[in-house]
Design an enzyme around this catalytic site. Sequence first.
Site, short mmCIF file in Angstrom:
data_model
loop_
_atom_site.label_atom_id
_atom_site.label_comp_id
_atom_site.label_asym_id
_atom_site.label_seq_id
_atom_site.Cartn_x
_atom_site.Cartn_y
_atom_site.Cartn_z
N LYS A 125 -14.39 -66.19 39.46
CA LYS A 125 -13.75 -67.20 40.52
C LYS A 125 -14.07 -68.76 39.74
O LYS A 125 -12.78 -69.48 39.93
CB LYS A 125 -14.59 -67.17 41.57
N GLY A 147 -14.19 -61.10 53.55
CA GLY A 147 -14.09 -60.49 54.82
C GLY A 147 -12.51 -60.32 54.95
O GLY A 147 -11.75 -61.18 54.31
N VAL A 169 -8.42 -55.71 52.76
CA VAL A 169 -7.54 -56.95 52.85
C VAL A 169 -6.09 -56.52 53.26
O VAL A 169 -5.46 -57.26 54.00
CB VAL A 169 -7.48 -57.64 51.55
N LYS A 192 -9.02 -61.47 42.22
CA LYS A 192 -9.67 -62.36 41.51
C LYS A 192 -9.76 -61.75 39.87
O LYS A 192 -9.79 -62.50 38.79
CB LYS A 192 -11.02 -62.89 41.77
#
Length: 401
Positions: free
Chosen positions: A200, A297, A12, A100
């Site tokens: 989440k 992704g 990321v 998260k």
Amino acid sequence: MVNVAILGFGVVGSGVYEVITKNNEIIKQRAGKKINVKYILDIRDFSNHEAANLFVKDFDTILNDDSVEIIAEVIGGATFAYECTKKALLKGKNVVTSNKELVAKYGHELLQIAKENNVKYYFEASVGGGIPIIRPLKTCLSANQICEICGILNGTTNYILSQMINNDKTLEEALKEAQEKGYAERDPSADIEGHDASRKICILSSLAYGKRVDSDKIYTEGITKLSLEDVKLASKFGYVIKLLGHCKKVGDMLDVEVSPALVPKHHPLAPVEDVFNAILVNGDAVDDTMFYGRGAGKLPTASAVVADVIDIAKSDGFDPSLMWTDEGSDKIIDHLDSKKKFFIRLEGVKDVQTIKSNFDAVDVLNEKNECVFITGIMSEKDINDKLTALNSKIVSKIKVI
Ligand code: HSE
């Protein structure tokens, strides 16, 4: 110009650098000022990287540089990332993240620190990767009371289930394939045991209701007990099986859980396949809305992280629309008391009439040595008691929406 520091140069982090560099002109136009990556924190050696001069190994270099206004924390985990985030917020720096685990566990505390220091703590990328969901919840839908959130929040398990549904793969075969394609980690437990989806739904429900939902109190069941036979029998009843994060307001209580569920084939979440995520939000004014896209992704996640950076560059100060408090975490319904339908497979039961009357079941399939049926709406406790009384082997028991 706004100076940004990226913490962590993994998948990321490198995506964040790439997006800021590649789209610098358009980002400048939209933010109203240039976004400049001043530092990248990573302990590994990047001396051959085009941005080698930006790399630092000591977080204090970033913390003590007053010209750094925004920190993009993409390290992950809830230890070092927690320390860095807390120190940065206390120092009056804004923080954006895709983490998260950290937001689910310490969001209430970090948001409070952000408030006290008049800065922002943004985490669009923490749920649904590139899918806009945090911002729509806090802005576009902010006039609504949120009645229900139901989503496919994990791409890895959705890929595995899609392979089972469409290509008759067993769970083990589909997991192996997901690992080969790089979707599933070598240790896939956070995904397949439902913990990733649980974090989440924890974030979404905390935001929707403004009160901390304690991640430890969310009933979480993954996909590991599902079999290809479950998938095939569910299909005979007109359903597909999905791993859902679900949160519903029931009076002043919240019914929050992560579990596999039979979803009717005509339901909007049913055709969401492979690594894609989708989140249905029902508001009392807007009714149903749905958000769909790539839940993970490098570039989809970076897209959300950089959008947060751009938003912060446009306005100073704390954002009261993105906040939840520490109160209320005990207001979660015990999953055994929550009322729903279940898909049940029982071994060795022949008496269809008893099944129909005990479980309010309409259709009962006799398959091999099994009774397969869908119950009426009942509490799980009630169902468990009735199943125990039948004294037969429970092959499967899966929620139905
Ligand atoms: N492992 C996650 C998924 C990725 O499969 O959806 C980001 O949370």
